[in-house]
Design a protein around this motif. Structure first.
Motif, PDB file in Angstrom:
ATOM      1  N   ALA A   7      45.456  55.118  55.139  1.00 25.85           N
ATOM      2  CA  ALA A   7      45.391  55.458  53.716  1.00 25.85           C
ATOM      3  C   ALA A   7      46.714  55.171  53.011  1.00 25.85           C
ATOM      4  O   ALA A   7      46.739  54.738  51.856  1.00 25.85           O
ATOM      5  N   VAL A   8      47.826  55.428  53.718  1.00 27.68           N
ATOM      6  CA  VAL A   8      49.145  55.134  53.145  1.00 27.68           C
ATOM      7  C   VAL A   8      49.271  53.639  52.858  1.00 27.68           C
ATOM      8  O   VAL A   8      49.719  53.217  51.791  1.00 27.68           O
ATOM      9  N   LEU A   9      48.839  52.834  53.825  1.00 26.47           N
ATOM     10  CA  LEU A   9      48.915  51.382  53.667  1.00 26.47           C
ATOM     11  C   LEU A   9      47.882  50.873  52.669  1.00 26.47           C
ATOM     12  O   LEU A   9      48.127  49.903  51.947  1.00 26.47           O
ATOM     13  N   LEU A  10      46.726  51.527  52.647  1.00 24.66           N
ATOM     14  CA  LEU A  10      45.665  51.105  51.729  1.00 24.66           C
ATOM     15  C   LEU A  10      46.127  51.209  50.283  1.00 24.66           C
ATOM     16  O   LEU A  10      45.897  50.300  49.481  1.00 24.66           O
ATOM     17  N   ARG A  11      46.781  52.296  49.966  1.00 23.79           N
ATOM     18  CA  ARG A  11      47.257  52.474  48.594  1.00 23.79           C
ATOM     19  C   ARG A  11      48.279  51.396  48.246  1.00 23.79           C
ATOM     20  O   ARG A  11      48.223  50.807  47.159  1.00 23.79           O
ATOM     21  N   MET A  12      49.194  51.124  49.167  1.00 31.50           N
ATOM     22  CA  MET A  12      50.182  50.077  48.921  1.00 31.50           C
ATOM     23  C   MET A  12      49.504  48.723  48.770  1.00 31.50           C
ATOM     24  O   MET A  12      49.840  47.934  47.880  1.00 31.50           O
ATOM     25  N   ALA A  13      48.504  48.443  49.621  1.00 34.74           N
ATOM     26  CA  ALA A  13      47.799  47.166  49.567  1.00 34.74           C
ATOM     27  C   ALA A  13      47.092  46.982  48.234  1.00 34.74           C
ATOM     28  O   ALA A  13      47.104  45.890  47.645  1.00 34.74           O
ATOM     29  N   ARG A  14      46.480  48.045  47.732  1.00 31.92           N
ATOM     30  CA  ARG A  14      45.772  47.954  46.460  1.00 31.92           C
ATOM     31  C   ARG A  14      46.743  47.713  45.307  1.00 31.92           C
ATOM     32  O   ARG A  14      46.474  46.939  44.385  1.00 31.92           O
ATOM     33  N   GLN A  15      47.878  48.382  45.362  1.00 26.96           N
ATOM     34  CA  GLN A  15      48.868  48.203  44.303  1.00 26.96           C
ATOM     35  C   GLN A  15      49.460  46.789  44.325  1.00 26.96           C
ATOM     36  O   GLN A  15      49.608  46.151  43.280  1.00 26.96           O
ATOM     37  N   VAL A  16      49.766  46.308  45.520  1.00 31.25           N
ATOM     38  CA  VAL A  16      50.339  44.960  45.635  1.00 31.25           C
ATOM     39  C   VAL A  16      49.348  43.916  45.158  1.00 31.25           C
ATOM     40  O   VAL A  16      49.702  42.963  44.447  1.00 31.25           O
ATOM     41  N   ALA A  17      48.063  44.084  45.512  1.00 30.67           N
ATOM     42  CA  ALA A  17      47.044  43.127  45.098  1.00 30.67           C
ATOM     43  C   ALA A  17      46.918  43.071  43.581  1.00 30.67           C
ATOM     44  O   ALA A  17      46.810  41.989  42.982  1.00 30.67           O
ATOM     45  N   LEU A  18      46.958  44.231  42.948  1.00 33.71           N
ATOM     46  CA  LEU A  18      46.845  44.273  41.495  1.00 33.71           C
ATOM     47  C   LEU A  18      48.064  43.646  40.824  1.00 33.71           C
ATOM     48  O   LEU A  18      47.944  42.831  39.894  1.00 33.71           O
ATOM     49  N   LEU A  19      49.259  43.997  41.310  1.00 32.81           N
ATOM     50  CA  LEU A  19      50.476  43.448  40.721  1.00 32.81           C
ATOM     51  C   LEU A  19      50.599  41.945  40.973  1.00 32.81           C
ATOM     52  O   LEU A  19      51.095  41.199  40.120  1.00 32.81           O
ATOM     53  N   GLU A  20      50.130  41.501  42.144  1.00 29.14           N
ATOM     54  CA  GLU A  20      50.157  40.064  42.424  1.00 29.14           C
ATOM     55  C   GLU A  20      49.272  39.306  41.430  1.00 29.14           C
ATOM     56  O   GLU A  20      49.670  38.261  40.902  1.00 29.14           O
ATOM     57  N   THR A  21      48.097  39.829  41.167  1.00 32.23           N
ATOM     58  CA  THR A  21      47.189  39.189  40.209  1.00 32.23           C
ATOM     59  C   THR A  21      47.822  39.105  38.830  1.00 32.23           C
ATOM     60  O   THR A  21      47.760  38.064  38.156  1.00 32.23           O
ATOM     61  N   GLU A  22      48.450  40.193  38.391  1.00 35.82           N
ATOM     62  CA  GLU A  22      49.042  40.204  37.058  1.00 35.82           C
ATOM     63  C   GLU A  22      50.290  39.330  36.996  1.00 35.82           C
ATOM     64  O   GLU A  22      50.586  38.742  35.954  1.00 35.82           O
ATOM     65  N   ALA A  23      51.032  39.223  38.100  1.00 40.95           N
ATOM     66  CA  ALA A  23      52.193  38.326  38.128  1.00 40.95           C
ATOM     67  C   ALA A  23      51.755  36.865  38.011  1.00 40.95           C
ATOM     68  O   ALA A  23      52.370  36.074  37.281  1.00 40.95           O
ATOM     69  N   ARG A  24      50.686  36.491  38.739  1.00 46.54           N
ATOM     70  CA  ARG A  24      50.168  35.123  38.635  1.00 46.54           C
ATOM     71  C   ARG A  24      49.705  34.823  37.213  1.00 46.54           C
ATOM     72  O   ARG A  24      49.909  33.735  36.693  1.00 46.54           O
ATOM     73  N   GLU A  25      49.097  35.809  36.610  1.00 47.21           N
ATOM     74  CA  GLU A  25      48.627  35.668  35.237  1.00 47.21           C
ATOM     75  C   GLU A  25      49.795  35.454  34.284  1.00 47.21           C
ATOM     76  O   GLU A  25      49.759  34.586  33.406  1.00 47.21           O
ATOM     77  N   ALA A  26      50.859  36.246  34.462  1.00 45.48           N
ATOM     78  CA  ALA A  26      52.032  36.131  33.591  1.00 45.48           C
ATOM     79  C   ALA A  26      52.760  34.802  33.775  1.00 45.48           C
ATOM     80  O   ALA A  26      53.286  34.228  32.820  1.00 45.48           O
ATOM     81  N   LEU A  27      52.758  34.304  35.024  1.00 42.34           N
ATOM     82  CA  LEU A  27      53.448  33.046  35.309  1.00 42.34           C
ATOM     83  C   LEU A  27      52.615  31.823  34.957  1.00 42.34           C
ATOM     84  O   LEU A  27      53.152  30.709  34.856  1.00 42.34           O
ATOM     85  N   GLY A  28      51.307  32.045  34.787  1.00 40.34           N
ATOM     86  CA  GLY A  28      50.433  30.924  34.475  1.00 40.34           C
ATOM     87  C   GLY A  28      50.276  29.957  35.619  1.00 40.34           C
ATOM     88  O   GLY A  28      50.056  28.762  35.402  1.00 40.34           O
ATOM     89  N   THR A  29      50.376  30.447  36.857  1.00 39.80           N
ATOM     90  CA  THR A  29      50.277  29.578  38.033  1.00 39.80           C
ATOM     91  C   THR A  29      48.843  29.547  38.534  1.00 39.80           C
ATOM     92  O   THR A  29      48.481  30.206  39.504  1.00 39.80           O
ATOM     93  N   GLY A  30      48.005  28.787  37.863  1.00 39.24           N
ATOM     94  CA  GLY A  30      46.615  28.661  38.270  1.00 39.24           C
ATOM     95  C   GLY A  30      45.789  29.856  37.835  1.00 39.24           C
ATOM     96  O   GLY A  30      46.235  30.712  37.069  1.00 39.24           O
ATOM     97  N   ASP A  31      44.571  29.921  38.357  1.00 37.86           N
ATOM     98  CA  ASP A  31      43.656  31.001  38.027  1.00 37.86           C
ATOM     99  C   ASP A  31      44.057  32.267  38.784  1.00 37.86           C
ATOM    100  O   ASP A  31      43.997  32.290  40.021  1.00 37.86           O
ATOM    101  N   PRO A  32      44.466  33.335  38.096  1.00 34.92           N
ATOM    102  CA  PRO A  32      44.887  34.542  38.798  1.00 34.92           C
ATOM    103  C   PRO A  32      43.714  35.279  39.446  1.00 34.92           C
ATOM    104  O   PRO A  32      43.911  36.125  40.317  1.00 34.92           O
ATOM    105  N   GLY A  33      42.497  34.963  39.001  1.00 34.90           N
ATOM    106  CA  GLY A  33      41.326  35.641  39.553  1.00 34.90           C
ATOM    107  C   GLY A  33      41.097  36.992  38.901  1.00 34.90           C
ATOM    108  O   GLY A  33      41.762  37.365  37.931  1.00 34.90           O
ATOM    109  N   GLN A  34      40.129  37.718  39.443  1.00 37.01           N
ATOM    110  CA  GLN A  34      39.783  39.030  38.916  1.00 37.01           C
ATOM    111  C   GLN A  34      40.415  40.127  39.769  1.00 37.01           C
ATOM    112  O   GLN A  34      40.482  40.014  40.986  1.00 37.01           O
ATOM    113  N   ALA A  35      40.873  41.162  39.095  1.00 40.07           N
ATOM    114  CA  ALA A  35      41.439  42.314  39.797  1.00 40.07           C
ATOM    115  C   ALA A  35      40.386  43.409  39.883  1.00 40.07           C
ATOM    116  O   ALA A  35      39.673  43.675  38.918  1.00 40.07           O
ATOM    117  N   MET A  36      40.281  44.031  41.044  1.00 39.93           N
ATOM    118  CA  MET A  36      39.328  45.122  41.216  1.00 39.93           C
ATOM    119  C   MET A  36      39.986  46.451  40.901  1.00 39.93           C
ATOM    120  O   MET A  36      41.080  46.734  41.379  1.00 39.93           O
TER     121      MET A  36
END
Length: 294
Positions: A61-90
């Motif tokens: 659960a400790v790792l799950l929370r970190m994984a979910r946060q990293v996945a969301l921030l990674e998507t938004e970083a790709r979006e901000a950088l404009g490096t291809g399709d950032p995809g959908q965030a869950m």
């Protein structure tokens, strides 16, 4: 550990099986198994219970929370950088059934206009939704218990007012007159409850001195719960906003004038600096405005 291992953990818990996680990440089930084993080796703990569905252990659960946060921030970083399709965030959320059946619905209409976001709702009693938030299963929760959850903020939404109601025929069978006053036989009249965690009716009865609780019918659906009350299966506490014209048309009667129970609701959500989470929070507060929050 690395992010591919965390991504595998996230997929296994969200999809429920190693095979479904493999389909989601477009790799083989053996690759998912190897990543999970490598993650467990690196942290020295089992992180996934190999059940159906798979669930995270306390360490997971400790790792799950970190994984979910990293996945969301990674998507938004790709979006901000404009490096291809950032995809959908869950964005997985925990909401109680009565909220979902009433005031929360405008959030779904708002989300229909968010092509970059996927909502995944989990139904849970409002007394227990914050447990899902604490485990990292969800990013936000509608809760009645504003317990402090590390890394989250708590915002008041207002309150749902519940009225004690029954079909007139049922009420007639379980009332008697004493000194010109109507006495309700609370200990004998059957009651409705939503599920095993639903203690709202029991608290109402105990406040009236009823310790030997009556027969309880379990109806795990807000809409069916209301229909069961109308049908005379039992009495129950129904959200005032859900009753509609029922008292006026005679299908339901409020048993005790001024006997309502107000259940406070709060929005608990990660403090993550995510634009998607902030957009979601704004939608939740707009939808909750009729609840009378601060």
């Amino acid at each position: 550990m690395n992010f591919e291992q965390l991504r595998a953990l996230l997929a296994v818990v969200d999809e429920g099986t190693f095979e479904a996680a493999a389909d989601e990440l477009k790799v083989s089930p053996s690759a998912i198994s190897q990543r999970i084993k490598a993650l467990e080796g690196s942290v020295g703990n089992v992180v996934v219970r190999r059940t159906v569905p798979c669930t995270a252990t306390e360490a997971g659960a400790v790792l799950l929370r970190m994984a979910r946060q990293v996945a969301l921030l990674e998507t938004e970083a790709r979006e901000a950088l404009g490096t291809g399709d950032p995809g959908q965030a869950m964005l997985p959320l925990a909401v109680n059934a009565d909220s979902l059946a009433t005031w929360f619905r405008p959030v779904l209409r708002d989300a229909a206009g968010w092509p970059d976001t996927v909502l995944r709702l989990q139904l849970e009693d409002e007394e227990h939704t914050s447990d899902l938030l604490r485990r990292g299963d969800v990013v936000g929760a509608v809760t009645a218990a504003p317990r402090v959850v590390t890394g989250c903020r708590t915002e008041k939404l207002g309150a749902i007012r519940y009225q004690p109601v029954a079909a007139p025929a049922l009420l007639d069978r379980h009332t008697r007159l004493r000194g010109g006053k109507r006495i309700v036989e609370w200990g004998r009249m059957p009651v409705l409850r939503y599920g095993p965690k639903d203690d709202l009716q029991n608290k109402f009865l105990r406040a009236r001195g009823v310790e030997q609780l009556p027969l309880a019918h379990q109806i795990p659906s807000s809409e069916a719960y209301l229909e069961a009350a109308r049908a005379g299966l039992g009495w129950g506490l129904v959200p005032e906003v859900q009753m509609g014209a029922a008292p006026a048309d005679g299908s339901l009667e409020i048993i005790v004038p001024h006997g309502h129970r107000d259940v406070p609701l709060y929005w608990q959500v990660w403090k993550l600096g995510s634009s998607r989470i902030e957009r979601l929070s704004a939608a939740v507060h707009r939808a909750a405005a009729p609840l009378g929050g601060a």
